[in-house]
Design a protein around this motif. Structure first.
Motif, mmCIF file in Angstrom:
data_model
loop_
_atom_site.group_PDB
_atom_site.id
_atom_site.type_symbol
_atom_site.label_atom_id
_atom_site.label_comp_id
_atom_site.label_asym_id
_atom_site.label_seq_id
_atom_site.Cartn_x
_atom_site.Cartn_y
_atom_site.Cartn_z
ATOM 1 N N THR A 1 -9.841 0.445 -6.600
ATOM 2 C CA THR A 1 -8.897 -0.239 -5.721
ATOM 3 C C THR A 1 -7.850 0.784 -5.316
ATOM 4 O O THR A 1 -7.847 1.903 -5.838
ATOM 5 C CB THR A 1 -8.207 -1.411 -6.442
ATOM 6 O OG1 THR A 1 -7.453 -0.878 -7.541
ATOM 7 C CG2 THR A 1 -9.219 -2.414 -6.955
ATOM 8 N N LEU A 2 -6.976 0.388 -4.396
ATOM 9 C CA LEU A 2 -5.927 1.325 -3.994
ATOM 10 C C LEU A 2 -5.067 1.671 -5.208
ATOM 11 O O LEU A 2 -4.636 2.808 -5.374
ATOM 12 C CB LEU A 2 -5.062 0.687 -2.899
ATOM 13 C CG LEU A 2 -4.093 1.637 -2.202
ATOM 14 C CD1 LEU A 2 -4.834 2.718 -1.437
ATOM 15 C CD2 LEU A 2 -3.176 0.869 -1.265
ATOM 16 N N ASP B 1 -0.807 -6.386 -7.624
ATOM 17 C CA ASP B 1 -1.393 -5.098 -7.234
ATOM 18 C C ASP B 1 -0.448 -3.948 -7.587
ATOM 19 O O ASP B 1 -0.891 -2.882 -8.012
ATOM 20 C CB ASP B 1 -1.689 -5.095 -5.722
ATOM 21 C CG ASP B 1 -2.915 -5.939 -5.387
ATOM 22 O OD1 ASP B 1 -3.948 -5.789 -6.067
ATOM 23 O OD2 ASP B 1 -2.833 -6.767 -4.463
ATOM 24 N N SER C 1 0.827 -1.206 0.000
ATOM 25 C CA SER C 1 0.000 0.000 0.000
ATOM 26 C C SER C 1 0.866 1.264 0.000
ATOM 27 O O SER C 1 0.549 2.242 -0.663
ATOM 28 C CB SER C 1 -0.966 0.005 1.190
ATOM 29 O OG SER C 1 -0.267 -0.118 2.397
ATOM 30 N N ASP D 1 -6.227 -9.480 -1.195
ATOM 31 C CA ASP D 1 -7.638 -9.491 -0.797
ATOM 32 C C ASP D 1 -8.139 -10.931 -0.655
ATOM 33 O O ASP D 1 -8.788 -11.299 0.337
ATOM 34 C CB ASP D 1 -8.447 -8.742 -1.867
ATOM 35 C CG ASP D 1 -9.927 -8.675 -1.543
ATOM 36 O OD1 ASP D 1 -10.266 -8.708 -0.352
ATOM 37 O OD2 ASP D 1 -10.739 -8.591 -2.481
ATOM 38 N N PHE E 1 -7.184 -3.582 -0.134
ATOM 39 C CA PHE E 1 -7.100 -2.630 -1.248
ATOM 40 C C PHE E 1 -8.429 -2.412 -1.965
ATOM 41 O O PHE E 1 -8.457 -1.894 -3.072
ATOM 42 C CB PHE E 1 -6.034 -3.068 -2.264
ATOM 43 C CG PHE E 1 -4.690 -3.362 -1.635
ATOM 44 C CD1 PHE E 1 -4.256 -2.664 -0.531
ATOM 45 C CD2 PHE E 1 -3.859 -4.340 -2.145
ATOM 46 C CE1 PHE E 1 -3.027 -2.925 0.053
ATOM 47 C CE2 PHE E 1 -2.624 -4.623 -1.568
ATOM 48 C CZ PHE E 1 -2.214 -3.908 -0.458
#
Lengths: 444, 329
Positions: free
Chosen positions: B78-79, A116, A91, A411, B294
């Motif tokens: 999403t992030l 991600d 993140s 997730d 996220f």
């Protein structure tokens, strides 16, 4: 009505203009990422006096200090390290790029978050860079079990491996001798040993330490250890979830069953409870990363220096092949908005080089695990890992269990551990927990 | 006990010599200041532009984040990729179908109402004791402030160490007293009760200080009159003191409830929402969804639902506060 004078008009205009400008600036700041120039793969960057900022995983800080010292010595560049907890790596990197802040040039990343990061545009594509510098990088020297999961996404490479990370079953020989039990080879034997010791320990000693805190890298690891032991997989070749396979369900049942004989209680047990409990001799068995051998041998940390030993993870069901799981594992990549991409790429290449990797492995306390075939052959590896070295090598050279790493994998894994936690708590069976997780993974 | 009847207050907007029941005239201006000049006069109105910085600040710090939140909730976000394709109410549906989030709304409500009620009772009782003791707080004030000024993360770490099932102070003491091995964080009910206890330990002094301040405003002569009339201590508290500070009590309860609804740090440090989802309060679940999984769009939708829930309770308590204030004159 009061007539508007020129002065009032100008004053109002200035105030309104300033307000709109402030709001626009804020909106711009909250908008998308800044886009720096593309990486010049053939460039030879001038590193003397350059400062490269690196976002690193806190437990790997020791290894990065080795990298930084060697890089600074060789190039004259300065490496600034910013350690944060592992679960913030993904993140933080995405937000750094999305916000346009560009605080970091290099990101260490957990390989499970690779999808991600790529989806978020946080990493620079290093495919061409790796080809250009193949002589130095030596891609063929990377362990096949690690190279692709840690760097490959959508047919492109987004970083280079930094830290392997597999699990072994560590046990306390003194406690085993005291209770007359043998190191378990199967998960059934493991459960029996745990029961024997916990019942005989009368609250002073527990047969097993099961890390079950409800986050992927803790409870997920405990489940993955059993999943690979029973011969299961998270997903098949096509990426379809395999959570309701007989092996996956048997793995969950084995995990749930050991709860009553584990250090109280698995759901409360994270690193901060598990490590001291094992090193203080309160727990007889723990599945952990290979660097537990370093911690257990450190007299400042450990009361079991001469008492610990390690074996491969047990097997279960019809599976007879001992395996291991890539339960953590990290790579390093270049920030997509770094202002010094060539220098950052040079550091990424440097940290992953055979010489530096051997240096990391050779230093006690770095938490480093092999990522290269050559490292497994080195004297440094054999010295640091001692009696555990053959098992670690065998696990990495085999087919360790790889966690999902496509976009949304974090997730999915959180969903899985949530369901497993409810099972450990006794609210649902293994079958129910995994059916729910399977359905959630298929929906995603 | 004789009823204490307060003399009628003169209306601030009515002249003192106005006949009873007469409608007050239009407010001539602030007390002590000359009447406001008429429209079109030279001195004129306050320029509207003076309020623009405030309006801009509100836009930036309130309207913009709220609009952004709505945007996230209505899009595939999403992030990594916020504000993607429009998805209508999909995020809302996803949030409301999440077992963890639905349960968290109930748990947050239970936690906030229980914790604020317990703290209000304890805090008021402590404040009354302090008021009896005298008007200077001295070292008591320092002791009271200590939990309040301790960073919540440190509070959480301290309690976690205290309650650790192996090596924690509580199990050690209980074990030495032959009381077994208590592990409150190991059971769903125990963990929730522990959170309430920790929150109460930290926030009761806040309630105490505010109520104590309100008690200092209770007219001494009323208390003296009650004593002369033979009222017991309890009767004095019940019929004089509590009605006089009721407005403050409701306002404090409102504040505490809002803060308790938002609890995050103690949950994060002490229980991580467990065991299972037993202490997953809404703020923690929203954090998990947005920043650990996220799923920012779903987290935004959950935030809106949670805000509405808190809003309902705030509205109810605010109305109660107005009624109490109205009853107090």
């Amino acid at each position: 009505m009061n007539p508007t004078s020129r002065r009032v008009f100008l004053r109002n205009g200035i105030v309104l203009g300033a307000s709109v400008t402030s709001l626009s600036a804020l909106l711009a700041a909250c908008g998308g990422s800044d886009s720096s120039g593309a990486l010049d793969v053939a460039a030879t960057p001038e590193l003397e006096g350059e400062t490269i900022k690196v976002l690193v995983n806190q437990p790997n800080l020791g290894a990065w200090k080795v990298v930084a010292a060697e890089f600074e010595k060789e190039t004259g560049a300065k490496v600034e390290l910013s350690p944060i907890p592992y679960d913030k790596l993904t993140s933080q990197a995405i937000r750094d790029v999305q916000s346009g802040a560009g605080e970091f040039d290099v990101f260490q990343y957990w390989y499970v978050g690779l999808g991600d990061l790529v989806e978020g545009g946080a990493l620079e594509d290093l495919t061409d860079y790796i080809e250009e510098h193949a002589d130095e990088i030596k891609p063929d020297d990377y362990l096949a079990s690690i190279y692709d999961p840690y760097t490959l996404m959508d047919g492109r490479r987004w970083g280079l491996p930094f830290d392997g990370d597999t699990f072994l079953l560590f046990y306390n020989r003194r406690i085993f001798d005291e209770f007359g039990v043998q190191p378990p080879q199967t998960w059934d034997e493991y459960a029996q040993v745990a029961k024997t010791i916990t019942e005989g320990g009368k609250g002073d000693v527990y047969g097993a330490i099961v890390m079950g805190q409800q986050v992927p890298i803790i409870l997920g690891c405990s489940y993955a250890d059993r999943l690979v032991g029973f011969g299961g997989r998270f997903v098949d070749e096509s990426g379809k979830p395999q959570l309701t396979s007989p092996e996956a369900i048997a793995a969950a049942e084995a995990l749930f069953a050991v709860g009553p004989d584990a250090l109280p209680t698995p759901l409360q047990t994270g690193f901060d409870q598990a490590i001291p409990a094992f090193l203080n001799g309160q727990g007889a068995m723990i599945e952990f990363w290979t660097d537990m051998s370093v911690m257990a041998s450190n007299p400042e940390q450990s009361k079991i220096i001469d008492d610990w030993a390690a074996v491969k993870l047990p097997v279960g069901g019809s599976n007879t092949v001992h395996g291991t799981a890539l339960n953590a594992g990290f790579g390093a990549g270049v920030s997509a908005i770094s202002k010094r991409k060539e220098a950052a790429a040079a550091l990424v290449k440097f940290q992953s080089s055979p010489a530096v990797q051997e240096k990391i492995i050779g230093e006690f306390g770095t938490g480093g695990d092999p990522i290269r075939k050559s490292t497994l052959q080195s004297a440094a590896f054999k010295k640091t890992f001692g009696q555990a070295a053959p098992d670690v090598a065998e696990g990495l050279e085999g087919q360790p269990l790889v966690w999902p790493n496509t976009a949304g994998a974090v997730d999915k894994l959180q969903t899985l551990v949530d369901e497993l936690a409810l099972g450990i708590q006794g609210q649902q069976s293994a079958q129910e927990a995994l059916e729910k997780a399977q359905a959630a993974w298929e929906r995603a | 006990m004789s009823a204490v009847v307060a003399p009628p207050r003169p209306s601030p907007s009515a002249p003192a010599d106005a006949p009873a029941g007469a409608r007050p005239r239009r407010r001539p201006g602030l007390p002590g200041l000359p009447p406001r000049p008429r429209r079109g006069g030279r001195v004129g109105r306050t320029p509207a532009s003076l309020s623009w910085p405030l309006i801009a600040a509100l836009l930036v710090f309130s309207a913009f984040p709220f609009a952004y939140l709505i945007g996230l909730a209505l899009t595939e976000s999403t992030l990594a990729r916020p504000l993607g394709a429009f998805t209508g109410l999909d995020n809302l549906t996803e949030a409301l179908s999440s077992t963890a989030f639905k349960g968290s709304l109930w748990r947050s409500t239970l936690f906030a109402l229980t914790a604020s009620a317990v703290q209000l009772v304890l805090g008021t009782a402590l404040a009354l004791l302090l008021a009896v003791r005298g008007r200077r707080l001295g070292w008591t004030g320092v002791v009271l402030l200590l939990p309040l000024v301790t960073p919540p993360v440190m509070v959480g770490v301290a309690w976690k160490l205290l309650l650790a099932p192996v090596g924690g102070a509580l199990p050690s003491i209980a074990g030495s007293l032959g009381l077994g091995d208590p592990n409150p964080l190991g059971s769903p009910t125990g963990a929730m009760v522990t959170l309430i206890v920790i929150d109460t330990w930290q926030w009761t002094p806040f309630v105490t200080l505010l109520v104590y301040a309100a008690l200092l405003g209770v007219p001494r002569d009323l208390l003296d009159a009650a004593r002369i009339d033979g009222a017991s201590s309890w009767q004095t508290v019940r019929h004089i003191v509590l009605p006089l500070i009721a407005g403050t009590l409701v306002a404090v309860a409102l504040l505490r409830m809002i803060i308790a609804f938002k609890l995050f740090d103690i949950v994060y440090v002490v229980t991580s929402g467990g065991p299972g989802f037993a202490t997953t309060l809404s703020s923690f679940d929203i954090y998990r969804t947005g920043l650990q999984q996220f799923q920012v769009g779903e987290a935004a939708a959950a935030t809106i639902v949670f805000s509405l829930l808190v809003g309902v309770f705030v509205t109810v308590v605010s109305r109660l506060r107005r009624r109490v204030a109205g009853a107090a004159g």
